[in-house]
Each structure stands twice: as C-alpha cells, then as structure tokens.
Write a protein that holds these residues in place. Structure first.
Motif, PDB file in Angstrom:
ATOM      1  N   SER A  93       0.830  -1.079  -0.051  1.00 51.47           N
ATOM      2  CA  SER A  93       0.022   0.073  -0.030  1.00 51.47           C
ATOM      3  C   SER A  93       0.962   1.312  -0.126  1.00 51.47           C
ATOM      4  O   SER A  93       0.673   2.183  -0.758  1.00 51.47           O
ATOM      5  CB  SER A  93      -0.846   0.155   1.084  1.00 51.47           C
ATOM      6  N   LEU A  94       2.037   1.290   0.729  1.00 50.18           N
ATOM      7  CA  LEU A  94       2.858   2.541   0.648  1.00 50.18           C
ATOM      8  C   LEU A  94       3.366   2.606  -0.699  1.00 50.18           C
ATOM      9  O   LEU A  94       3.663   3.728  -1.133  1.00 50.18           O
ATOM     10  CB  LEU A  94       4.068   2.393   1.774  1.00 50.18           C
ATOM     11  N   ALA A  95       3.814   1.671  -1.283  1.00 50.25           N
ATOM     12  CA  ALA A  95       4.424   1.580  -2.541  1.00 50.25           C
ATOM     13  C   ALA A  95       3.294   2.051  -3.541  1.00 50.25           C
ATOM     14  O   ALA A  95       3.735   2.772  -4.677  1.00 50.25           O
ATOM     15  CB  ALA A  95       5.140   0.383  -3.034  1.00 50.25           C
ATOM     16  N   ALA A  96       2.286   1.640  -3.492  1.00 53.20           N
ATOM     17  CA  ALA A  96       1.160   1.716  -4.610  1.00 53.20           C
ATOM     18  C   ALA A  96       0.595   2.947  -4.646  1.00 53.20           C
ATOM     19  O   ALA A  96       0.310   3.589  -5.749  1.00 53.20           O
ATOM     20  CB  ALA A  96       0.108   0.658  -4.364  1.00 53.20           C
ATOM     21  N   TYR A  97       0.758   3.768  -3.365  1.00 57.94           N
ATOM     22  CA  TYR A  97       0.134   5.158  -3.302  1.00 57.94           C
ATOM     23  C   TYR A  97       0.716   6.147  -4.208  1.00 57.94           C
ATOM     24  O   TYR A  97       0.316   6.578  -5.019  1.00 57.94           O
ATOM     25  CB  TYR A  97       0.098   5.689  -1.792  1.00 57.94           C
ATOM     26  N   PRO A  98       2.096   6.475  -4.132  1.00 59.50           N
ATOM     27  CA  PRO A  98       2.846   7.207  -5.006  1.00 59.50           C
ATOM     28  C   PRO A  98       2.608   6.824  -6.551  1.00 59.50           C
ATOM     29  O   PRO A  98       2.350   7.473  -7.495  1.00 59.50           O
ATOM     30  CB  PRO A  98       4.302   7.091  -4.626  1.00 59.50           C
ATOM     31  N   LEU A  99       2.659   5.475  -6.816  1.00 60.28           N
ATOM     32  CA  LEU A  99       2.337   5.101  -8.306  1.00 60.28           C
ATOM     33  C   LEU A  99       1.039   5.313  -8.975  1.00 60.28           C
ATOM     34  O   LEU A  99       0.918   5.503  -9.898  1.00 60.28           O
ATOM     35  CB  LEU A  99       2.656   3.471  -8.327  1.00 60.28           C
ATOM     36  N   ALA A 100       0.120   5.436  -7.772  1.00 64.31           N
ATOM     37  CA  ALA A 100      -1.249   5.628  -8.472  1.00 64.31           C
ATOM     38  C   ALA A 100      -1.537   7.430  -8.359  1.00 64.31           C
ATOM     39  O   ALA A 100      -2.380   7.550  -9.345  1.00 64.31           O
ATOM     40  CB  ALA A 100      -2.149   5.073  -7.366  1.00 64.31           C
ATOM     41  N   ARG A 101      -1.108   7.995  -7.432  1.00 65.81           N
ATOM     42  CA  ARG A 101      -1.467   9.364  -7.207  1.00 65.81           C
ATOM     43  C   ARG A 101      -0.494  10.458  -7.337  1.00 65.81           C
ATOM     44  O   ARG A 101      -0.745  11.568  -7.434  1.00 65.81           O
ATOM     45  CB  ARG A 101      -2.196   9.448  -5.767  1.00 65.81           C
ATOM     46  N   MET A 102       0.687  10.278  -7.400  1.00 66.53           N
ATOM     47  CA  MET A 102       1.746  11.262  -7.563  1.00 66.53           C
ATOM     48  C   MET A 102       2.393  11.269  -9.137  1.00 66.53           C
ATOM     49  O   MET A 102       2.405  10.091  -9.606  1.00 66.53           O
ATOM     50  CB  MET A 102       2.966  10.855  -6.575  1.00 66.53           C
ATOM     51  N   ARG A 103       2.797  12.180  -9.374  1.00 69.62           N
ATOM     52  CA  ARG A 103       3.772  12.420 -10.660  1.00 69.62           C
ATOM     53  C   ARG A 103       5.097  12.520 -10.430  1.00 69.62           C
ATOM     54  O   ARG A 103       5.471  13.634  -9.736  1.00 69.62           O
ATOM     55  CB  ARG A 103       3.015  13.595 -11.347  1.00 69.62           C
ATOM     56  N   PHE A 104       5.901  11.867 -11.098  1.00 71.10           N
ATOM     57  CA  PHE A 104       7.242  11.853 -10.803  1.00 71.10           C
ATOM     58  C   PHE A 104       7.992  11.251 -12.036  1.00 71.10           C
ATOM     59  O   PHE A 104       7.361  10.195 -12.822  1.00 71.10           O
ATOM     60  CB  PHE A 104       7.712  11.125  -9.562  1.00 71.10           C
TER      61      PHE A 104
END
Length: 278
Positions: A93-104
């Motif tokens: 869940s910690l890894a999935a959150y930035p991959l889903a909602r953050m732009r980088f």
C-alpha cells in the motif's frame, strides 16, 4: 418458445452447470474428510469409493496430534502467514500510493518493471535468494520465510488500481483539513481500498500457508517446519497411514476455510463510501 420460458430454461441450465461444477470441486474434498473419519478396521480403498464412513471415528485425528508435533507446525505456519500478510498490506500500500496518485519521472517504467517480475518463476530466483538469506544469517529461521513474501508485485498492482479508483475530491478534502501525504494515504486510501486489502490478505495468507518449496529449501530444523513440511513427513514415513495423512490435510485446510468465511462479508464493491466513513 416465449421469452419468459427461454429465460427460465436458461436459468435452469445455468443452475445445473453450477451444480455439476460444485460436485467436481466438492467430491474430492468430501472423500478426503470421509477417509480421515473412517475407523481402523474400515477399508478406505473400496470400489466404488464410499463417501460416507460406515464406522465414523476421530481416531486418526487423535494419532495425528499424539504422534506428531502438529501444534508446532500450526504455530509456525500461523506466525509466518500472519507476518507475511501484515508486511504485504503495509509495503504494497505504501508503494502503490505514489505510483497511483503522484507524478514523478519514471513512474511508468517503475510500474512496468515491478509488474514484469510476475513473469519470473520463483525457481529462477530461488538460488540467489537462498544465498542472500545465508549471507544475512537468516537461514533456518522463520524470518527467512517471511522476507520473500513481504511484498509482491501482484499486491502492488492490485492496490494501485484500487487507489486509482478513489475520487480526487476525497484527497483534496483531506488536504484542506491539513493532512500530509502520509495522512491522505492512511485516512483516505486505506479505508477506500478495504475490499482490495482484504482480498490481498487472503491471497497472501493462502499462498504463504500452503508454500512448500521455499520452506523445504531454507529450513533444516524440524522445530521450524511449517504445516506443508510436516504433512510431507507424514506422507513419506515407512508406515504410511492414509487416514492420518487425510486428517492432516483436513487440518491444513480448515484455517483457510475459516479465514474465507470470516472475511468474505467484508469484500464489498464500495470504495469511496468507506473512505468517506473513515
């Protein structure tokens, strides 16, 4: 033929097919339970097979627990499976959150590389993983069983897709309330993904509970054996008793069935409503 009659005929046909499929799945399980309940004097290799024991007895279960450290096997499997579930829910869940909602930069490449690891058979990485556990001093420990299961590409992808379905407005409302990114993850994403988190927990628990190959490779101490290894000891002994083997198989299946019965009511197709409640 009227449309209503065709509809009823289709429903009946569908029901018959489902019943047939259910019998295909349940008959071997019923035969397994029946074998474990048959008395010592009863023939278990009759033709045709008898699904109901003529002389029901729990004698095989008694011998299973008396002659084998089954409690130790159950405890080891429970510890490893529960720790693997907790680690998966946290790290995925910690890894999935930035991959889903953050732009980088490189987000798509990272996701593609992670998902591509699903295509790699475990046998390919088993030797390097074994050498790593030896170098870390974790060989012949329960942690050596937990670490390889601590995060999975399937879990990361599943939770990423779940997080993508959460309305952006919920995040914005949490941001207005002063939540940090970690607060948004905890207060918005985790409640919204409850159904997928429970689904992931069930998959990880079942996979870890039934894993045989990796514990066989990394463990030598019989006191650390998990349930599949313990059952293998039953099936490979010189005095093979299929009643005891069947009883051990039934005992190994029961926790998985109990887990499914307890958790199935929480697997609901309601994502955003859970986040609002949280």
């Amino acid at each position: 033929m009227p449309a209503s009659a065709r509809s009823r005929a289709g429903a009946v046909l569908q029901l018959l097919v489902l019943i047939l499929l259910a019998l295909v799945v349940l008959v071997p399980l019923l035969w397994l339970v029946s074998t474990s309940l048959k008395g010592p004097a009863e023939d278990i290799f009759t033709s045709p097979p008898a699904l109901l024991p003529a002389q029901p007895s729990l004698e095989a279960y008694g011998r299973l627990f008396r002659q084998n450290p089954l409690g130790t096997y159950l405890l080891n499997s429970t510890i490893v499976s529960v720790l693997a579930v907790v680690a998966n829910l946290l790290f995925c869940s910690l890894a999935a959150y930035p991959l889903a909602r953050m732009r980088f930069a490189g987000r798509g490449l990272v996701l593609a590389l992670v998902v591509a690891t699903i295509l790699i058979p475990f046998q390919v990485v088993m030797i390097p993983l074994y050498l790593l556990m030896v170098q870390l001093g974790l060989r012949n420990t329960l942690m050596a069983l937990v670490i390889p299961q601590a995060a999975t590409a399937f879990g990361l992808y599943l939770l990423r897709q779940s997080f993508l379905a959460v309305p952006v407005e919920l995040e914005e409302a949490a941001r207005i309330d002063g939540c940090s990114k970690l607060g948004e993850w905890w207060n918005v994403m985790i409640p919204a993904a409850r159904a997928d988190l429970i689904t992931l927990a069930m998959f990880v628990f079942i996979g870890t509970w039934s894993d045989f190959l990796w514990p066989l490779v990394i463990l030598d101490d019989p006191g650390l054996y998990t349930l599949p290894l313990g059952l293998q000891q039953l099936a490979s002994s010189f005095s093979l008793d299929w009643r005891v083997v069947a009883a051990g198989a039934v005992v190994s299946i029961l926790p998985v069935l109990v887990l499914f019965v307890l958790l199935q009511r929480f697997i609901l197709p309601s994502a955003s409503s859970d986040a609002v409640k949280g």
